[in-house]
Design an enzyme around this catalytic site. Structure first.
Site, PDB file in Angstrom:
ATOM      1  CB  CYS A 154       1.961  11.409  69.608  1.00 35.37           C
ATOM      2  SG  CYS A 154       2.259  13.188  69.718  1.00 35.37           S
TER       3      CYS A 154
ATOM      4  CD  GLU B 259       4.524   8.529  75.175  1.00 36.34           C
ATOM      5  OE1 GLU B 259       3.791   8.521  76.142  1.00 36.34           O
ATOM      6  OE2 GLU B 259       4.430   8.506  74.066  1.00 36.34           O
TER       7      GLU B 259
END
Length: 272
Positions: free
Chosen positions: A2, A127
């Site tokens: 992340c 992402e």
């Protein structure tokens, strides 16, 4: 892994979204600690600040371990033993930590064994998938109910606004060598990506569905000398949505669409 998140709820709505039942079954909202420091944002990266949930016992030793508080902490763990005068001088990245190696690294082993656990809160995280034509952005978040509204209503007993993504983390407290205010920082724990999201990245965050027993157990296990946690013992997500929007959109624009403030995005939802 992340590297960028979003958390657009205001401070009061975050409290409502994190409501829980205490040891006697009474519905409560976590108290904010230094709420004035929290700033909602569609684009939060490492070294910025974000909201985390933790047991009050970390701040008050005689508190009930099931009682929760909200704090705004800096993303990117600064270990308590760091002896430079500026946290930005750290030469390694601590925004994420691998669950399978965290007990081998002093930056993470200390906080973990001392029970400094937290739950990192976000609308979701970004992402990017690498491919021959460049990068394709994705936004990953928990599934929302059909009656989800942008911010919920003040009169609602149950929160009906955006359902937050909850990620397992650990935190630490760093004090400047020359003296000054204590800095609270956190890192997000990652595991090998499940087959549902491995096409985007080989690592994923450890997530638990609120108010699941997994999240409660993670926050309550905050006593010094906690036993070693194997990767399979960590709380896991149950499901999430993946959106694949146009890469030309800005992060703020994407989140406005995903939160229902504009028309439904043209990209197909993927439920995993």
């Amino acid at each position: 892994m992340c590297g960028r998140t979003a958390c657009s709820l205001g401070a009061d709505n975050l409290r409502r979204a994190c409501a829980y039942r205490d040891r006697v079954g009474q519905r409560r909202q976590p108290e904010w600690i230094r709420a004035e420091r929290y700033r909602p944002s569609y684009n939060k990266g490492p070294q910025s600040s974000g909201p985390v949930l933790l047991s009050r016992r970390h701040l008050q030793q005689d508190a009930d371990s099931s009682e929760r508080v909200l704090m705004d902490m800096r993303w990117g763990l600064v270990p308590s033993w760091f002896n430079k005068d500026d946290p930005s001088k750290m030469q390694f990245n601590t925004s994420n930590c691998r669950s399978d190696t965290m007990l081998k690294k002093s930056s993470y082993k200390g906080p973990l064994l001392k029970g400094k656990r937290c739950v990192v809160l976000a609308d979701g995280f970004y992402e990017w998938q690498q491919h021959s034509g460049g990068k394709q952005p994705y936004f990953i978040y928990f599934p929302q109910s059909k009656d989800t509204v942008a911010e919920g209503k003040d009169g609602d007993e149950e929160w009906r606004g955006w359902r937050l993504l909850t990620m397992a983390g650990i935190f630490d407290c760093w004090e400047p060598p020359a003296g000054g205010e204590t800095l609270y920082t956190y890192t997000i724990i990652t595991v090998d990506a499940s087959k549902d999201v491995s096409f985007i990245h080989h690592r994923q965050e450890v997530k638990a569905t609120p108010p699941s027993n997994a999240m409660l157990s993670w926050l309550k296990s905050s006593q010094e000398g906690s036993p070693q946690k194997k990767e399979n013992d960590l709380p896991r997500w149950k499901s999430q949505f993946v959106h694949s929007p146009s890469p030309k959109k800005t992060s703020a624009g994407l989140l406005q669409q995903w939160l229902g403030k504009e028309a439904e995005p043209a990209a197909k939802k993927r439920k995993v």
